[in-house]
Design an enzyme around this catalytic site. Structure first.
Site, mmCIF file in Angstrom:
data_model
loop_
_atom_site.group_PDB
_atom_site.id
_atom_site.type_symbol
_atom_site.label_atom_id
_atom_site.label_comp_id
_atom_site.label_asym_id
_atom_site.label_seq_id
_atom_site.Cartn_x
_atom_site.Cartn_y
_atom_site.Cartn_z
ATOM 1 N N HIS A 129 0.824 -1.213 0.000
ATOM 2 C CA HIS A 129 0.000 0.000 0.000
ATOM 3 C C HIS A 129 0.860 1.267 0.000
ATOM 4 O O HIS A 129 2.052 1.221 0.301
ATOM 5 C CB HIS A 129 -0.897 0.026 1.250
ATOM 6 C CG HIS A 129 -2.106 -0.845 1.133
ATOM 7 N ND1 HIS A 129 -2.066 -2.191 1.377
ATOM 8 C CD2 HIS A 129 -3.389 -0.548 0.786
ATOM 9 C CE1 HIS A 129 -3.271 -2.700 1.193
ATOM 10 N NE2 HIS A 129 -4.102 -1.737 0.823
ATOM 11 N N LYS A 177 -0.963 4.977 4.760
ATOM 12 C CA LYS A 177 -1.965 4.097 5.376
ATOM 13 C C LYS A 177 -1.683 3.948 6.871
ATOM 14 O O LYS A 177 -0.546 3.701 7.275
ATOM 15 C CB LYS A 177 -1.943 2.739 4.668
ATOM 16 C CG LYS A 177 -3.000 1.786 5.158
ATOM 17 C CD LYS A 177 -3.150 0.602 4.220
ATOM 18 C CE LYS A 177 -4.131 -0.432 4.744
ATOM 19 N NZ LYS A 177 -5.458 0.109 5.043
HETATM 20 N N1 LIG Z 1 -13.007 -0.884 2.066
HETATM 21 C C1 LIG Z 1 -12.359 -0.343 1.045
HETATM 22 O O1 LIG Z 1 -12.622 -0.679 -0.129
HETATM 23 C C2 LIG Z 1 -11.325 0.689 1.297
HETATM 24 C C3 LIG Z 1 -11.061 1.073 2.574
HETATM 25 N N2 LIG Z 1 -10.187 2.073 2.826
HETATM 26 C C4 LIG Z 1 -10.087 2.481 4.226
HETATM 27 O O2 LIG Z 1 -10.821 3.692 4.368
HETATM 28 C C5 LIG Z 1 -10.230 4.498 5.382
HETATM 29 C C6 LIG Z 1 -9.910 5.862 4.822
HETATM 30 O O3 LIG Z 1 -8.893 5.747 3.828
HETATM 31 P P1 LIG Z 1 -8.311 7.038 3.090
HETATM 32 O O4 LIG Z 1 -9.393 7.751 2.365
HETATM 33 O O5 LIG Z 1 -7.110 6.586 2.362
HETATM 34 O O6 LIG Z 1 -7.865 7.913 4.359
HETATM 35 P P2 LIG Z 1 -7.740 9.519 4.468
HETATM 36 O O7 LIG Z 1 -6.938 9.773 5.713
HETATM 37 O O8 LIG Z 1 -7.273 10.094 3.188
HETATM 38 O O9 LIG Z 1 -9.245 9.996 4.677
HETATM 39 C C7 LIG Z 1 -9.953 9.901 5.863
HETATM 40 C C8 LIG Z 1 -10.652 11.223 6.076
HETATM 41 O O10 LIG Z 1 -11.552 11.080 7.170
HETATM 42 C C9 LIG Z 1 -11.393 12.235 7.991
HETATM 43 N N3 LIG Z 1 -11.902 11.959 9.328
HETATM 44 C C10 LIG Z 1 -11.234 11.542 10.435
HETATM 45 N N4 LIG Z 1 -12.083 11.428 11.477
HETATM 46 C C11 LIG Z 1 -13.312 11.789 11.019
HETATM 47 C C12 LIG Z 1 -14.594 11.861 11.613
HETATM 48 N N5 LIG Z 1 -14.793 11.579 12.908
HETATM 49 N N6 LIG Z 1 -15.654 12.267 10.846
HETATM 50 C C13 LIG Z 1 -15.467 12.570 9.536
HETATM 51 N N7 LIG Z 1 -14.270 12.526 8.911
HETATM 52 C C14 LIG Z 1 -13.212 12.124 9.656
HETATM 53 C C15 LIG Z 1 -9.902 12.525 7.921
HETATM 54 O O11 LIG Z 1 -9.597 13.829 8.383
HETATM 55 P P3 LIG Z 1 -8.129 14.093 9.035
HETATM 56 O O12 LIG Z 1 -7.141 13.736 7.961
HETATM 57 O O13 LIG Z 1 -8.163 15.537 9.393
HETATM 58 O O14 LIG Z 1 -8.016 13.167 10.220
HETATM 59 C C16 LIG Z 1 -9.675 12.367 6.430
HETATM 60 O O15 LIG Z 1 -10.011 13.522 5.705
HETATM 61 C C17 LIG Z 1 -9.024 3.684 5.890
HETATM 62 O O16 LIG Z 1 -9.403 2.932 7.014
HETATM 63 C C18 LIG Z 1 -8.710 2.792 4.711
HETATM 64 O O17 LIG Z 1 -8.030 1.626 5.089
HETATM 65 C C19 LIG Z 1 -9.527 2.709 1.832
HETATM 66 C C20 LIG Z 1 -9.708 2.343 0.542
HETATM 67 C C21 LIG Z 1 -10.631 1.307 0.162
HETATM 68 O O1 LIG Z 2 -5.997 2.225 3.148
HETATM 69 C C1 LIG Z 2 -6.182 1.850 1.955
HETATM 70 O O2 LIG Z 2 -5.750 2.488 0.993
HETATM 71 C C2 LIG Z 2 -6.959 0.630 1.713
HETATM 72 N N1 LIG Z 2 -7.531 0.056 2.737
HETATM 73 C C3 LIG Z 2 -8.291 -1.141 2.697
HETATM 74 C C4 LIG Z 2 -7.602 -2.241 3.456
HETATM 75 O O3 LIG Z 2 -6.975 -1.975 4.492
HETATM 76 O O4 LIG Z 2 -7.692 -3.405 3.038
HETATM 77 C C5 LIG Z 2 -8.708 -1.523 1.287
HETATM 78 C C6 LIG Z 2 -7.665 -1.268 0.245
HETATM 79 O O5 LIG Z 2 -6.640 -2.172 0.431
HETATM 80 C C7 LIG Z 2 -7.160 0.167 0.335
#
Ligand SMILES: NC(=O)C1=CN([C@@H]2O[C@H](COP(=O)(O)OP(=O)(O)OC[C@H]3O[C@@H](n4cnc5c(N)ncnc54)[C@H](OP(=O)(O)O)[C@@H]3O)[C@@H](O)[C@H]2O)C=CC1
Ligand SMILES: O=C(O)C1=N[C@H](C(=O)O)C[C@H](O)C1
Length: 245
Positions: free
Chosen positions: A131, A135
């Site tokens: 990744h 992350k």
């Molecule tokens: N299931 C799937 O298919 C996938 C899952 N993921 C998961 O999704 C999550 C987010 O990933 P990603 O977008 O890369 O992370 P990012 O850090 O880019 O985005 C998360 C956002 O959420 C904000 N945030 C934090 N706390 C809160 C809250 N209480 N309410 C609203 N917003 C909040 C953060 O703000 P701040 O930065 O200011 O803390 C940030 O802007 C991770 O757990 C990742 O592993 C990611 C990709 C695919």
């Molecule tokens: O943090 C990410 O980027 C992603 N998170 C998810 C995970 O932890 O499996 C899904 C995907 O791999 C992207």
């Protein structure tokens, strides 16, 4: 039109999902909330999407259930204890549903499915997840789920643990033990989300690999879940059932 709110709207995935919801003819983006914002605008939504942080997601989900808003969740960090807590909340609020998926990319779901099918046929199995370096969690939610599925399939078929003669080594060299499967986490600039399931047997190996080359890869699965979560019941894990797997 399904009214949709996004939690984590300024994040890497959340921003992409806001664009996808706005581009869909049958969905309306009514709230885009990020850290520090009030959740009040989400009250206007029928479905909330949560892509925030493992430390934030439980509080968001409790709020959604209290307000009768269905949720589609991609945020990682769910273990059995957290899932039981969510089931408990939903039990007190029949009619509100939550779908949590470790990975919404269709190819990643198929990778997990194929790995589960292949696992009983090979002596050894290990997982490498790769990744982007921003992350927060390791190993990834996808690799943990894959390990669970692989182990369940091997146990059902009466296949034991992968052989491993290691008796000395540096800590971490053999990765993390997730349900009896070794999982190795790589964090590298330039990557997005990738995973290889390595299977080995007698004179052959099989590698099942998935690559998310753009965060657009998550949007079709998330939008499918948003459209269908209202007709599900309580807590659903993964989008496999929605894809007919
Ligand atoms: N299931 C799937 O298919 C996938 C899952 N993921 C998961 O999704 C999550 C987010 O990933 P990603 O977008 O890369 O992370 P990012 O850090 O880019 O985005 C998360 C956002 O959420 C904000 N945030 C934090 N706390 C809160 C809250 N209480 N309410 C609203 N917003 C909040 C953060 O703000 P701040 O930065 O200011 O803390 C940030 O802007 C991770 O757990 C990742 O592993 C990611 C990709 C695919
Ligand atoms: O943090 C990410 O980027 C992603 N998170 C998810 C995970 O932890 O499996 C899904 C995907 O791999 C992207």
């Amino acid at each position: 039109m399904v009214k949709v709110g996004v939690l984590g709207a300024r994040g890497r995935v959340g921003a992409e999902l806001c664009r996808a919801v706005e581009a869909a003819d049958d969905l309306e983006l009514v709230a885009a909330v990020d850290a520090g914002d009030s959740r009040e605008p989400i009250e206007a939504a029928e479905v909330a999407i949560d892509f925030t942080h493992p430390d934030a997601v439980m509080d968001n989900l409790r709020w959604c259930v209290e307000h009768g808003v269905h949720a589609v969740v991609g945020t990682t960090g769910f273990d059995e204890e957290r899932l039981a807590t969510v089931r408990g909340w939903l039990g007190e609020r029949p009619g509100t549903n939550i779908l949590i998926a470790p990975n919404f990319a269709v190819g990643a779901v198929l990778m997990m499915h194929f790995a589960q099918k292949a696992a009983p046929f090979f002596e050894s199995v290990e997982i490498v997840e790769l990744h982007h370096p921003n992350k927060a969690d390791a190993p990834s939610g996808t690799s943990r789920r894959t390990a669970e599925l692989v182990t369940a399939a091997r146990e059902k078929a009466g296949v034991g643990l992968s052989p491993d003669a290691t008796t000395t080594g540096l800590e971490g060299a053999r990765g993390a033990d997730v349900d009896g499967v070794r999982v190795h986490a790589v964090r590298l600039a330039g990557l997005i989300a990738h995973q290889e399931v390595l299977l080995g047997g007698h004179g052959e190996t099989l590698t099942i690999r998935h690559d998310s080359l753009s965060r657009e890869s998550f949007s079709p699965g998330v939008l499918l879940a948003v459209r269908r979560v209202g007709e599900l019941s309580g807590l659903t894990i993964g989008i496999e059932s929605l894809l007919g797997l």
